[in-house]
Design an enzyme around this catalytic site. Structure first.
Site, PDB file in Angstrom:
ATOM      1  N   ASP A   1       0.861  -1.184   0.000  1.00  0.00           N
ATOM      2  CA  ASP A   1       0.000   0.000   0.000  1.00  0.00           C
ATOM      3  C   ASP A   1       0.898   1.234   0.000  1.00  0.00           C
ATOM      4  O   ASP A   1       1.846   1.327   0.792  1.00  0.00           O
ATOM      5  CB  ASP A   1      -0.904   0.016   1.229  1.00  0.00           C
ATOM      6  CG  ASP A   1      -1.910   1.164   1.162  1.00  0.00           C
ATOM      7  OD1 ASP A   1      -2.965   0.986   0.530  1.00  0.00           O
ATOM      8  OD2 ASP A   1      -1.610   2.244   1.722  1.00  0.00           O
ATOM      9  N   LEU A   2       0.634   2.165  -0.905  1.00  0.00           N
ATOM     10  CA  LEU A   2       1.478   3.355  -1.023  1.00  0.00           C
ATOM     11  C   LEU A   2       1.189   4.327   0.116  1.00  0.00           C
ATOM     12  O   LEU A   2       0.031   4.601   0.440  1.00  0.00           O
ATOM     13  CB  LEU A   2       1.249   4.041  -2.364  1.00  0.00           C
ATOM     14  CG  LEU A   2       1.501   3.195  -3.626  1.00  0.00           C
ATOM     15  CD1 LEU A   2       1.326   4.050  -4.877  1.00  0.00           C
ATOM     16  CD2 LEU A   2       2.875   2.556  -3.597  1.00  0.00           C
TER      17      LEU A   2
ATOM     18  N   ASP B   1      -4.363   2.382  -4.783  1.00  0.00           N
ATOM     19  CA  ASP B   1      -2.915   2.404  -4.589  1.00  0.00           C
ATOM     20  C   ASP B   1      -2.447   1.137  -3.891  1.00  0.00           C
ATOM     21  O   ASP B   1      -1.456   1.143  -3.160  1.00  0.00           O
ATOM     22  CB  ASP B   1      -2.489   3.647  -3.802  1.00  0.00           C
ATOM     23  CG  ASP B   1      -3.117   3.709  -2.413  1.00  0.00           C
ATOM     24  OD1 ASP B   1      -4.064   2.941  -2.165  1.00  0.00           O
ATOM     25  OD2 ASP B   1      -2.667   4.519  -1.575  1.00  0.00           O
TER      26      ASP B   1
END
Length: 433
Positions: free
Chosen positions: A311-312, A354
């Site tokens: 996960d960004l 994302d």
């Protein structure tokens, strides 16, 4: 007309015109000498003893050397005592009907193969073999214009491999200049193996060595997105195609183009259904398929693999600051980085805005998975130029191992997702299991 022993008594004027022989030349000769080898299985060897001769069809040569399909009916002539005296053979030329039926059969076979989901390579090979049966003394191939604008033989079941290799090696700019107009307009082009000039001597030598009298090229026009394909016919005797041969080549090339275009569209639909439209990575559906295959293989071979949930960090702030175009550009760049980083046996997927998942095939233990995860952190944190700015994000990565953390797709994804949230809770930009 023949006697009961099959010897010719007379032939009419039409038979003379069609076969190119006179009645004087064939009178007294066995009928099979006139009808040809194909008639041997239908004509008796000795005296005719059948009361009701059956009709039959055979192939024979015309006065100009073309093959004809003739349907023969036979009538007996008897004397006053009902003894058999003569047999009258009446032939009907059904060549055009036979050609039309053969073409329709081939078109139906091609459509059936395409409808059944047959691979295009198998369809093209079938087309080459079927055309070789319909076009007498010809060898057929499908040529491809590659990215370097060189002709490559893709399918040629009846041609020697040595010919295909040498044909590819003889490419010249002169040849391409000659071919381009026909390729552009989709026209049948005919090349004759005669002496047109010194620049073609290598081609002529190749043609003579393999006993070819020319080459007939018909473009298979699919779409601008696909490289150019051509249907190539190499005749052994006649240098120019006859009218019916031109029609067959053009119709099959057109139908082949329609089939290839349909398959291209189906492949595109299937690709879109299984891949993320922005990054080109696998989507959730394809990830689940790959994950199930990995579970079955790992169970069978008693191996392990790893799942990395990414996960960004800071992606929402980047979107708010620079806009969604910048966010899409970063995701696209990250997708390309991941594609280049991992093996074909691994699966890189984007499953959310994302969120990414990496399926690492054949990973022995957590240490190897962490090493890979560390490289992903560096990959994600690399800046992306955006105008006067540098787009930067970090990532939180959760790890799940098969079979320690689960033996089903749902269990492994949930475990990796939870581990990712553990990484975020530990300060982001780190790895957790």
């Amino acid at each position: 007309m023949t006697d009961t022993h099959g010897r010719i008594v007379n032939i009419n004027r039409s038979c003379e015109l069609q076969t190119g022989v006179s009645e004087e030349e064939v009178r007294g000769q066995p009928l099979k000498m006139l009808l040809g080898l194909d008639s041997l299985k239908h004509l008796p060897d000795g005296r005719w003893q059948h009361d009701e001769p059956r009709p039959f069809t055979c192939r024979m040569s015309s006065a100009c050397g073309e093959s004809m399909h003739i349907r023969w009916t036979v009538k007996t002539v008897r004397d006053d005592e009902h003894l058999l005296r003569y047999l009258i053979y009446t032939g009907q030329d059904i060549t055009e009907r036979e050609r039309a039926d053969a073409l329709l059969r081939l078109e139906r076979e091609m459509l059936e193969m395409a409808t059944a989901g047959e691979q295009s390579a198998n369809i093209l090979t079938h087309v080459c073999r079927a055309l070789e049966r319909q076009l007498e003394s010809c060898q057929v191939a499908v040529l491809q214009m590659d990215s370097n604008e060189r002709l490559r033989v893709d399918h040629a079941p009846g041609l020697p491999e040595s010919f295909c290799q040498r044909l590819h090696q003889l490419q010249t700019d002169s040849l391409l200049r000659v071919l381009q107009p026909g390729l552009h307009h989709g026209q049948l082009q005919v090349f004759v193996a005669q002496d047109p000039g010194t620049q073609w001597q290598q081609w002529l030598t190749l043609a003579r060595e393999y006993e070819m009298s020319g080459c007939w090229l018909m473009p298979i026009q699919v779409s601008p997105q696909m490289s150019q394909s051509l249907l190539a016919v190499f005749p052994r005797h006649q240098s120019h195609p006859r009218v019916h041969e031109q029609m067959v080549i053009q119709r099959i090339a057109h139908l082949t183009a329609l089939i290839l275009e349909r398959q291209q569209q189906q492949e595109q639909i299937q690709y879109l259904a299984l891949h993320d439209s922005l990054t080109g990575l696998a989507n959730r559906s394809l990830l689940n398929e790959q994950l199930m295959r990995s579970i079955h293989r790992a169970r069978r071979e008693q191996q392990s693999f790893a799942l990395l949930f990414i996960d960004l960090d800071g992606f929402k702030a980047l979107n708010d600051t620079h806009g969604h175009d910048a966010g899409d550009a970063l995701l696209t760049a990250l997708g390309l980085r991941l594609k280049n980083r991992f093996r074909a046996t691994d699966c890189c997927a984007r499953i959310g805005g994302d969120e990414f998942v990496i399926l690492l095939d054949s990973v022995a233990d957590e240490a190897v998975a962490r090493e890979v995860a560390e490289s992903i952190l560096a990959l994600v944190s690399a800046p992306l130029p955006w105008g006067d700015h540098q787009l930067r994000v970090s990532a939180s990565i959760g790890i799940a191992l098969y079979p320690e953390d689960g033996d089903s797709a749902d269990e492994l994804l949930t475990r990796a997702d939870n581990a990712m949230y553990g990484a975020k809770g530990s300060g982001k930009g780190c790895i957790f299991r």
